[in-house]
Design a protein around this motif. Structure first.
Motif, PDB file in Angstrom:
ATOM      1  N   UNK A   1       0.856  -1.083  -0.114  1.00  0.00           N
ATOM      2  CA  UNK A   1      -0.029   0.276  -0.077  1.00  0.00           C
ATOM      3  C   UNK A   1       0.808   1.329  -0.080  1.00  0.00           C
ATOM      4  N   UNK A   2       0.380   2.309  -0.535  1.00  0.00           N
ATOM      5  CA  UNK A   2       0.934   3.648  -0.556  1.00  0.00           C
ATOM      6  C   UNK A   2       0.005   4.583  -0.245  1.00  0.00           C
ATOM      7  N   UNK A   3       0.369   5.288   0.879  1.00  0.00           N
ATOM      8  CA  UNK A   3      -0.454   6.541   1.260  1.00  0.00           C
ATOM      9  C   UNK A   3      -0.010   7.882   0.648  1.00  0.00           C
ATOM     10  N   UNK A   4      -0.706   8.848   0.385  1.00  0.00           N
ATOM     11  CA  UNK A   4       0.015  10.143  -0.045  1.00  0.00           C
ATOM     12  C   UNK A   4       1.098  10.728   0.707  1.00  0.00           C
ATOM     13  N   UNK A   5       2.267  10.861  -0.098  1.00  0.00           N
ATOM     14  CA  UNK A   5       3.574  11.390   0.632  1.00  0.00           C
ATOM     15  C   UNK A   5       4.315  10.408   1.107  1.00  0.00           C
ATOM     16  N   UNK A   6       3.878   9.167   1.309  1.00  0.00           N
ATOM     17  CA  UNK A   6       4.625   8.117   1.691  1.00  0.00           C
ATOM     18  C   UNK A   6       4.918   7.150   0.687  1.00  0.00           C
ATOM     19  N   UNK A   7       6.017   6.378   1.202  1.00  0.00           N
ATOM     20  CA  UNK A   7       6.901   5.372   0.395  1.00  0.00           C
ATOM     21  C   UNK A   7       5.839   4.002   0.476  1.00  0.00           C
ATOM     22  N   UNK A   8       5.725   3.377  -0.608  1.00  0.00           N
ATOM     23  CA  UNK A   8       5.108   2.130  -0.649  1.00  0.00           C
ATOM     24  C   UNK A   8       5.672   1.083   0.357  1.00  0.00           C
ATOM     25  N   UNK A   9       4.696   0.624   0.907  1.00  0.00           N
ATOM     26  CA  UNK A   9       5.027  -0.497   1.852  1.00  0.00           C
ATOM     27  C   UNK A   9       4.310  -1.649   1.986  1.00  0.00           C
ATOM     28  N   UNK A  10       5.210  -2.747   2.443  1.00  0.00           N
ATOM     29  CA  UNK A  10       4.745  -4.131   2.424  1.00  0.00           C
ATOM     30  C   UNK A  10       3.418  -4.351   3.404  1.00  0.00           C
ATOM     31  N   UNK A  11       2.322  -5.070   2.890  1.00  0.00           N
ATOM     32  CA  UNK A  11       1.261  -5.532   3.723  1.00  0.00           C
ATOM     33  C   UNK A  11       1.175  -6.942   4.200  1.00  0.00           C
ATOM     34  N   UNK A  12       1.355  -7.941   3.210  1.00  0.00           N
ATOM     35  CA  UNK A  12       1.302  -9.239   3.207  1.00  0.00           C
ATOM     36  C   UNK A  12       1.854  -9.997   1.995  1.00  0.00           C
ATOM     37  N   UNK A  13       2.266 -11.026   2.404  1.00  0.00           N
ATOM     38  CA  UNK A  13       2.456 -11.966   1.241  1.00  0.00           C
ATOM     39  C   UNK A  13       2.229 -13.329   1.495  1.00  0.00           C
TER      40      UNK A  13
END
Length: 122
Positions: free
Chosen positions: A37-49
């Motif tokens: 996921x990626x929120x405005x102004x933030x880096x893309x981050x891992x959620x689940x695999x």
């Protein structure tokens, strides 16, 4: 592999959403799949695999106990069930595949879907 995410929307805090990611190609059942996921102004981050068989899963601490990743290899689809949603879960959610590599690093995922917006209101 080509990926198409869907299921995002607007939900109140405490609510639930289920994201889906449909994949094309015969290699889906061999590949590790993930959600980011990626929120405005933030880096893309891992959620689940999830592993190719679906037996093994791994979650970011921020979603552990609230989100569940699963897959149906017969339907070439991976899911993300999101419960007890919080405003801080608001982001564009992406499904991705790392192929055969077990990783949480976005740059090591060569295949990405287009993203689906999830907005959680307080």
């Amino acid at each position: 592999v080509q990926l198409q995410a869907s299921g995002g929307g607007l939900v109140q805090a405490g609510g639930s959403l289920r994201l889906s990611c449909a994949a094309s190609g015969r290699t889906f059942s061999r590949y590790i799949m993930g959600w980011f996921r990626q929120a405005p102004g933030k880096e893309r981050e891992f959620v689940a695999r999830i592993s190719n068989s679906g037996v093994s899963t791994y979650y970011a601490d921020s979603v552990k106990g609230r989100f569940t990743i699963s897959r149906d290899n017969a339907k070439n689809t991976v899911y993300l069930q999101m419960n007890s949603l919080k405003p801080e879960d608001t982001a564009v959610y992406y499904c991705a595949s790392s192929g055969l590599v077990t990783t949480t690093t976005p740059r090591e995922y060569p295949y990405w879907g287009q993203g689906t917006q999830v907005t959680v209101s307080s």
